[in-house]
Design a protein around this motif. Structure first.
Motif, mmCIF file in Angstrom:
data_model
loop_
_atom_site.group_PDB
_atom_site.id
_atom_site.type_symbol
_atom_site.label_atom_id
_atom_site.label_comp_id
_atom_site.label_asym_id
_atom_site.label_seq_id
_atom_site.Cartn_x
_atom_site.Cartn_y
_atom_site.Cartn_z
ATOM 1 N N UNK A 1 0.827 -1.215 0.000
ATOM 2 C CA UNK A 1 0.000 0.000 0.000
ATOM 3 C C UNK A 1 0.862 1.266 0.000
ATOM 4 N N UNK A 2 2.065 1.173 0.527
ATOM 5 C CA UNK A 2 2.986 2.308 0.436
ATOM 6 C C UNK A 2 3.536 2.447 -0.983
ATOM 7 N N UNK A 3 3.801 1.309 -1.627
ATOM 8 C CA UNK A 3 4.372 1.335 -2.977
ATOM 9 C C UNK A 3 3.394 1.909 -3.998
ATOM 10 N N UNK A 4 2.087 1.653 -3.831
ATOM 11 C CA UNK A 4 1.118 2.175 -4.801
ATOM 12 C C UNK A 4 0.822 3.651 -4.566
ATOM 13 N N UNK A 5 1.269 4.197 -3.437
ATOM 14 C CA UNK A 5 1.058 5.617 -3.150
ATOM 15 C C UNK A 5 2.316 6.214 -2.526
ATOM 16 N N UNK A 6 3.418 6.263 -3.292
ATOM 17 C CA UNK A 6 4.684 6.747 -2.717
ATOM 18 C C UNK A 6 4.621 8.198 -2.257
ATOM 19 N N UNK A 7 3.840 9.041 -2.937
ATOM 20 C CA UNK A 7 3.736 10.433 -2.494
ATOM 21 C C UNK A 7 3.000 10.532 -1.159
ATOM 22 N N UNK A 8 2.025 9.637 -0.943
ATOM 23 C CA UNK A 8 1.344 9.625 0.349
ATOM 24 C C UNK A 8 2.307 9.300 1.476
ATOM 25 N N UNK A 9 3.191 8.320 1.240
ATOM 26 C CA UNK A 9 4.214 7.983 2.241
ATOM 27 C C UNK A 9 5.179 9.144 2.439
ATOM 28 N N UNK A 10 5.516 9.806 1.351
ATOM 29 C CA UNK A 10 6.404 10.975 1.410
ATOM 30 C C UNK A 10 5.783 12.094 2.252
ATOM 31 N N UNK A 11 4.490 12.356 2.061
ATOM 32 C CA UNK A 11 3.807 13.391 2.846
ATOM 33 C C UNK A 11 3.778 13.030 4.328
ATOM 34 N N UNK A 12 3.591 11.731 4.619
ATOM 35 C CA UNK A 12 3.576 11.309 6.017
ATOM 36 C C UNK A 12 4.957 11.473 6.658
ATOM 37 N N UNK A 13 6.009 11.177 5.903
ATOM 38 C CA UNK A 13 7.370 11.388 6.409
ATOM 39 C C UNK A 13 7.599 12.873 6.681
ATOM 40 N N UNK A 14 7.107 13.727 5.791
ATOM 41 C CA UNK A 14 7.205 15.165 6.020
ATOM 42 C C UNK A 14 6.488 15.571 7.299
ATOM 43 N N UNK A 15 5.320 14.961 7.566
ATOM 44 C CA UNK A 15 4.581 15.255 8.803
ATOM 45 C C UNK A 15 5.419 14.886 10.023
ATOM 46 N N UNK A 16 6.065 13.716 9.972
ATOM 47 C CA UNK A 16 6.918 13.289 11.073
ATOM 48 C C UNK A 16 8.060 14.282 11.296
ATOM 49 N N UNK A 17 8.754 14.616 10.218
ATOM 50 C CA UNK A 17 9.919 15.498 10.342
ATOM 51 C C UNK A 17 9.505 16.887 10.825
ATOM 52 N N UNK A 18 8.365 17.368 10.367
ATOM 53 C CA UNK A 18 7.869 18.672 10.826
ATOM 54 C C UNK A 18 7.525 18.620 12.311
ATOM 55 N N UNK A 19 6.882 17.526 12.729
ATOM 56 C CA UNK A 19 6.496 17.388 14.134
ATOM 57 C C UNK A 19 7.707 17.353 15.056
ATOM 58 N N UNK A 20 8.812 16.778 14.560
ATOM 59 C CA UNK A 20 10.022 16.681 15.376
ATOM 60 C C UNK A 20 11.004 17.818 15.095
ATOM 61 N N UNK A 21 10.593 18.813 14.294
ATOM 62 C CA UNK A 21 11.450 19.957 13.996
ATOM 63 C C UNK A 21 12.658 19.605 13.154
ATOM 64 N N UNK A 22 12.533 18.592 12.309
ATOM 65 C CA UNK A 22 13.672 18.117 11.510
ATOM 66 C C UNK A 22 13.435 18.259 10.007
ATOM 67 N N UNK A 23 12.379 18.981 9.620
ATOM 68 C CA UNK A 23 12.011 19.066 8.203
ATOM 69 C C UNK A 23 13.124 19.657 7.345
#
Length: 415
Positions: free
Chosen positions: A18-40
């Motif tokens: 499900x991550x492979x069929x929506x790589x941009x969705x996974x990318x956006x979620x990683x961005x959310x993580x990095x933003x939440x931890x101040x690492x964007x």
């Protein structure tokens, strides 16, 4: 032990797929993580996207390896490592709630942070069990054929990810899939208490940014920066709850008029216009001219500030009207920047990535006379079937060859 093995295999295959069929969705979620931890700002965008693709490939491959009983040391060690990392991380997410969900199964199956933590506890126990008993894993393929299965698995999942990245996800788990009526998706059952949302606008003046609502929206001396949709009170949440189109020119809410239009409407979606691909600007302008000629609506939706929109207009010669919408909503609607969506009376008829826009060879007549103007027919089961055939048939061939080779060896030993 084998129960734990197949449990891990199933979860990792599903999660990776499900991550492979929506790589941009996974990318956006990683961005959310990095933003939440101040690492964007620590990692460039391309590395974040590459990590999203590699993570899906690793999860899918580990699941396949565990299922077939190949690369046992690698698969069991990596499964354990992933669970050792993810379990405490999801425990922190459950306590602090910096992001609403972990995204472990993309949009296919959304779990709360506490549900995710509970799931990871079970998987961690399974991973420890499999790691300790790795030598007892029964092989379904001989060691000599294992390299072929390993190679094909990696190639398959990477090819799937990059195909969906260059086009659109072959499976759409979001509420804005083709065939969905947006107005119906926003409806609340009779008697249910709705969630209360508020649109907030970030504007800047004299180097100072400030948030405003529609009630206290300031004068034109302020410069628009971005818009946000904020949950004020939790209630029943329909599948679509943050679809709101605000005219940039007049500040008018155009949502109802656009969704109620009995004619066709093209929506050009660019969640951040300054990051949008401008390689097909001439084609976009041609589609706009076609819309004007046939009396169809055409709106560009973005969350970018006015100065970026003006730069886009200067660069592309765009004459179409721009509207503001929440950034997350735009990224949810379509996994392309820009992307194009065709709707009629609020029903999504078709969506195109920037690489697959209709051209003058297709737009030869009014939409009601073209296949393009009909709702695109999609079947998730048929799509899954095609994908499985592409993956399973080559593996079945390898397994059959492997069985034949083993039988020949046994016959030679008998003689």
């Amino acid at each position: 032990m084998n129960v734990c093995r197949f449990l891990l295999a199933a979860v990792f295959i599903f999660s990776g797929f499900v991550k492979a069929v929506d790589p941009l969705g996974s990318f956006y979620k990683i961005q959310d993580y990095l933003t939440a931890f101040g690492m964007a700002s620590w990692f460039p965008t391309y590395l974040q996207l590459l990590f999203a693709v590699v993570l899906s490939a690793l999860e899918f491959s580990v699941g396949v390896f565990l299922f077939f009983g190949i690369r046992r040391r690698f698969a069991t060690a990596l499964a354990l490592l992933l669970m050792i990392v993810m379990t405490p991380l999801t425990f922190y997410l459950a306590l602090a709630n910096p992001v609403s969900d972990c995204g472990c199964f993309g949009d296919a199956w959304v779990l709360t942070n506490w549900e995710t933590f509970g799931k990871n506890i079970v998987l961690l126990i399974a991973a420890i069990t499999v790691f300790k008993g790795g030598r007892q894993i029964i092989r379904f393929i001989t060691a000599k054929m294992a390299w072929m299965v390993s190679m094909y698995t990696f190639l398959f999942v990477f090819a799937l990810s990059f195909y969906c990245l260059g086009n659109l996800p072959i499976l759409d788990f979001r509420p804005y899939k083709i065939g969905q009526n947006i107005k119906e998706g926003m409806e609340i059952p009779e008697g249910a208490k709705p969630s209360v949302f508020e649109s907030r606008f970030v504007l800047e003046k004299d180097g100072k940014q400030q948030e405003f609502t529609l009630e206290n929206y300031p004068d034109s001396t302020w410069t628009f920066v971005e818009t946000r949709t904020v949950l004020k009170e939790k209630g029943y949440e329909p599948s679509i709850h943050d679809f709101s189109i605000m005219s940039l020119e007049t500040g008018e809410d155009l949502t109802d008029s656009i969704l109620s239009d009995k004619g066709y409407t093209f929506l050009l979606i660019a969640h951040r216009i300054e990051e949008a691909d401008d390689s097909n600007i001439d084609l976009i302008n041609e589609i706009y001219d076609y819309s004007v000629e046939h009396g169809y609506g055409f709106y560009a939706l973005t969350s970018s500030p006015e100065e970026q929109i003006e730069l886009w207009r200067d660069k592309t010669g765009a004459e179409y009207p721009f509207c503001q919408m929440d950034d997350i909503t735009l990224k949810t609607i379509i996994r392309s920047n820009p992307g194009l969506m065709l709707i009629k009376e609020g029903t999504i008829l078709n969506k195109w990535s920037d690489n697959r826009l209709p051209d003058e060879y297709v737009l030869t007549d009014s939409l009601d006379k073209l296949e393009l103007g009909q709702q695109k027919q999609e079947s998730d089961l048929r799509t899954i079937g095609y994908v499985l055939l592409w993956f399973i048939i080559p593996l079945l061939i390898v397994i059959c060859v492997d069985i034949l080779v083993v039988k020949r060896r046994e016959k030679k030993r008998l003689y």
